[in-house]
Enzyme design. Structure first.
Site, short mmCIF file in Angstrom:
data_model
loop_
_atom_site.label_atom_id
_atom_site.label_comp_id
_atom_site.label_asym_id
_atom_site.label_seq_id
_atom_site.Cartn_x
_atom_site.Cartn_y
_atom_site.Cartn_z
CB THR A 1 2.62 0.19 6.07
OG1 THR A 1 1.25 -0.09 6.39
CG2 THR A 1 3.46 -0.18 7.28
N GLY B 1 0.83 -1.22 0.00
CA GLY B 1 0.00 0.00 0.00
C GLY B 1 0.85 1.25 0.00
CG ASP C 1 3.32 -7.30 7.42
OD1 ASP C 1 2.81 -6.68 6.46
OD2 ASP C 1 2.67 -8.00 8.20
CG ASP D 1 0.99 -3.45 10.28
OD1 ASP D 1 2.03 -2.90 9.91
OD2 ASP D 1 0.29 -4.15 9.52
NE ARG E 1 -2.31 -4.27 -1.29
CZ ARG E 1 -1.83 -3.71 -0.19
NH1 ARG E 1 -0.73 -4.16 0.38
NH2 ARG E 1 -2.45 -2.70 0.37
NE ARG F 1 -2.44 -5.08 5.29
CZ ARG F 1 -2.90 -5.51 4.13
NH1 ARG F 1 -3.89 -6.36 4.09
NH2 ARG F 1 -2.38 -5.08 2.99
CG ASP G 1 -1.92 -0.92 7.87
OD1 ASP G 1 -2.78 -0.06 7.62
OD2 ASP G 1 -1.74 -1.93 7.17
P1 ADP Z 1 2.76 -4.37 2.82
O1 ADP Z 1 4.13 -4.66 2.38
O2 ADP Z 1 2.34 -2.92 2.73
O3 ADP Z 1 2.38 -5.02 4.13
P2 ADP Z 1 1.60 -6.48 1.44
O4 ADP Z 1 1.45 -7.30 2.68
O5 ADP Z 1 0.52 -6.50 0.44
O6 ADP Z 1 1.80 -4.98 1.75
O7 ADP Z 1 2.97 -6.89 0.77
C1 ADP Z 1 3.38 -6.30 -0.43
C2 ADP Z 1 3.58 -7.35 -1.43
O8 ADP Z 1 4.68 -8.15 -1.07
C3 ADP Z 1 2.37 -8.27 -1.52
O9 ADP Z 1 1.80 -8.19 -2.79
C4 ADP Z 1 2.95 -9.62 -1.28
O10 ADP Z 1 2.40 -10.57 -2.16
C5 ADP Z 1 4.41 -9.40 -1.61
N1 ADP Z 1 5.31 -10.42 -1.12
C6 ADP Z 1 6.45 -10.70 -1.73
N2 ADP Z 1 7.07 -11.72 -1.15
C7 ADP Z 1 6.31 -12.09 -0.13
C8 ADP Z 1 6.44 -13.12 0.84
N3 ADP Z 1 7.48 -13.94 0.85
N4 ADP Z 1 5.47 -13.22 1.76
C9 ADP Z 1 4.42 -12.38 1.74
N5 ADP Z 1 4.27 -11.40 0.84
C10 ADP Z 1 5.19 -11.26 -0.10
O1 F6P Z 2 -1.77 -1.79 4.48
C1 F6P Z 2 -2.37 -0.58 4.15
C2 F6P Z 2 -3.83 -0.76 3.88
O2 F6P Z 2 -4.38 0.49 3.52
C3 F6P Z 2 -4.64 -1.38 5.01
O3 F6P Z 2 -4.94 -0.48 6.04
C4 F6P Z 2 -5.85 -1.88 4.26
O4 F6P Z 2 -6.44 -2.96 4.93
C5 F6P Z 2 -5.25 -2.34 2.96
O5 F6P Z 2 -4.03 -1.64 2.80
C6 F6P Z 2 -6.09 -2.10 1.74
O6 F6P Z 2 -5.45 -2.71 0.66
P1 F6P Z 2 -5.78 -2.52 -0.88
O7 F6P Z 2 -5.07 -1.29 -1.33
O8 F6P Z 2 -5.21 -3.72 -1.52
O9 F6P Z 2 -7.26 -2.37 -0.98
#
Ligand code: ADP
Ligand code: F6P
Length: 326
Positions: free
Chosen positions: A131, A16, A108, A135, A77, A177, A133
């Site tokens: 992020t 995000g 994360d 979190d 993503r 989240r 969040d």
């Molecule tokens: P954020 O990094 O903001 O928490 P996401 O959880 O969506 O957002 O993670 C970003 C992207 O990283 C996701 O599209 C996810 O699929 C990708 N990603 C790449 N490698 C991994 C992994 N090993 N485990 C989980 N997510 C991963």
């Molecule tokens: O991680 C940031 C965030 O905005 C969360 O607060 C929310 O749950 C999620 O991303 C929304 O994701 P997407 O952009 O895939 O709808």
């Protein structure tokens, strides 16, 4: 510890978007150039790494971006990045250009991808937490959190006008989240009457009765902040609060409004400080580490450690929110 073989450094944003990411990209590029790196950007996060969207970032590439929300590098993503074959091939796109250093700005999920790149490829990888969040347990704050909370606070202020004028009650749903940090901090700073977060139990009957008592005592409006992680309570909450008060209950999900917008000073400075440390780690040949902030000090730790720490819930602040708001 892996040692970089050449002075080329790439940066990407993933997951995000969060306000302040651009301030971080700007610092990474400018501080990287200052340290003699040739700087590169990867567009669209891990997706762009797979698709070889890698481009040179000279000094001017980040001009006039420090104030901008979103990410000038774009983001995505990318679930397929979890596959070994996919991320090793993606890393090769950088390595083929002689780029063996990468800074990943994201949350994360992005850090898990960064760990895979560190562990299984020849890239040196450093993570910076971007992020809204907030979190992640290893860091007190993340880039974008402060701006998101300020957006919620602004929404509370504006919504208060309408619900006071119409004698209504507002349930304002905010992002995060499974983490209640946006809801809790915005509730305290914005003066919401109730806050419902995933980290604490919520007694809907008691809240409904309490809202009624508040109006009986002369309260003129009530705002309930509902964290995304507890939004399954929305319908029950609306129905019970309406029944106990006899008033109209509105619900609004603030949604993506929280992600964008001009980053606050606090997010910009945090982004700059974290970006600086990330470049310094790369300069020292470090890999598999992330930058965080603890008690006001920038520090770094391993990605593994960062991902293993649960986020502390600020129970003291939560208890305070309950006492001062009703
Ligand atoms: P954020 O990094 O903001 O928490 P996401 O959880 O969506 O957002 O993670 C970003 C992207 O990283 C996701 O599209 C996810 O699929 C990708 N990603 C790449 N490698 C991994 C992994 N090993 N485990 C989980 N997510 C991963
Ligand atoms: O991680 C940031 C965030 O905005 C969360 O607060 C929310 O749950 C999620 O991303 C929304 O994701 P997407 O952009 O895939 O709808």
């Amino acid at each position: 510890m892996k040692k970089g073989t050449c002075k080329k450094l790439a940066v990407l944003t993933s997951g995000g978007d969060a306000s302040g990411m651009n301030a971080c990209i700007r610092t990474v590029v400018r501080y990287g150039l200052y340290h003699g790196f040739e700087m590169y950007g990867v567009k669209h996060g891990y997706k762009g790494l797979i698709n070889d969207e890698i481009f040179l970032m000279p000094y001017g590439a980040v001009s006039n971006s420090v104030h901008a929300g979103g990410t000038i590098l774009r983001t995505s993503r990318c679930p397929e990045f979890k596959e070994h074959e996919v991320f090793t091939k993606a890393a090769q796109n950088l390595l083929d250009k002689g780029i063996d250093n990468l800074i990943v700005i994201g949350g994360d999920g992005s850090f898990r991808g960064a760990q895979d790149l560190h562990e299984f490829t020849d890239l040196n990888v450093i993570g910076v937490p971007g992020t809204i969040d907030n979190d992640m347990g290893y860091t007190d704050s993340t880039i974008g959190f402060d701006t998101a909370c300020n957006t919620v606070i602004d929404a509370i202020l504006k919504l208060r006008d309408t619900i006071t004028s119409h004698d209504r009650i507002m349930i304002l749903e905010v992002m995060g989240r499974d983490c209640g940090n946006i809801a809790l901090n915005s509730a305290v700073a914005g003066g919401a009457e109730y806050v419902i977060v995933p980290e604490a139990p919520a007694d809907v009957d008691e809240i409904a009765a309490s809202v009624k008592r508040g109006f009986d005592k002369g309260k003129t409006s009530t705002i309930i902040l509902l964290a995304e992680g507890k939004n399954y309570l929305k319908d029950e909450l609306m129905q019970k609060v309406a029944a106990s008060t006899g008033r109209t209950v509105n619900h609004m999900a603030l949604g993506y409004m929280q992600r964008g917008g001009i980053p606050t000073m606090s997010d910009r400075v945090l982004a700059a400080r974290m970006g600086q440390r990330a470049v310094e780690l790369i300069e020292c040949g470090q890999s598999g580490r992330v930058v965080g902030i603890r008690g006001g000090d920038i520090y770094d730790t391993t990605i593994i450690e960062a991902l293993s720490l649960p986020k502390d819930f600020d129970r003291q602040l939560y208890n305070l929110a309950i006492v001062i708001s009703k």
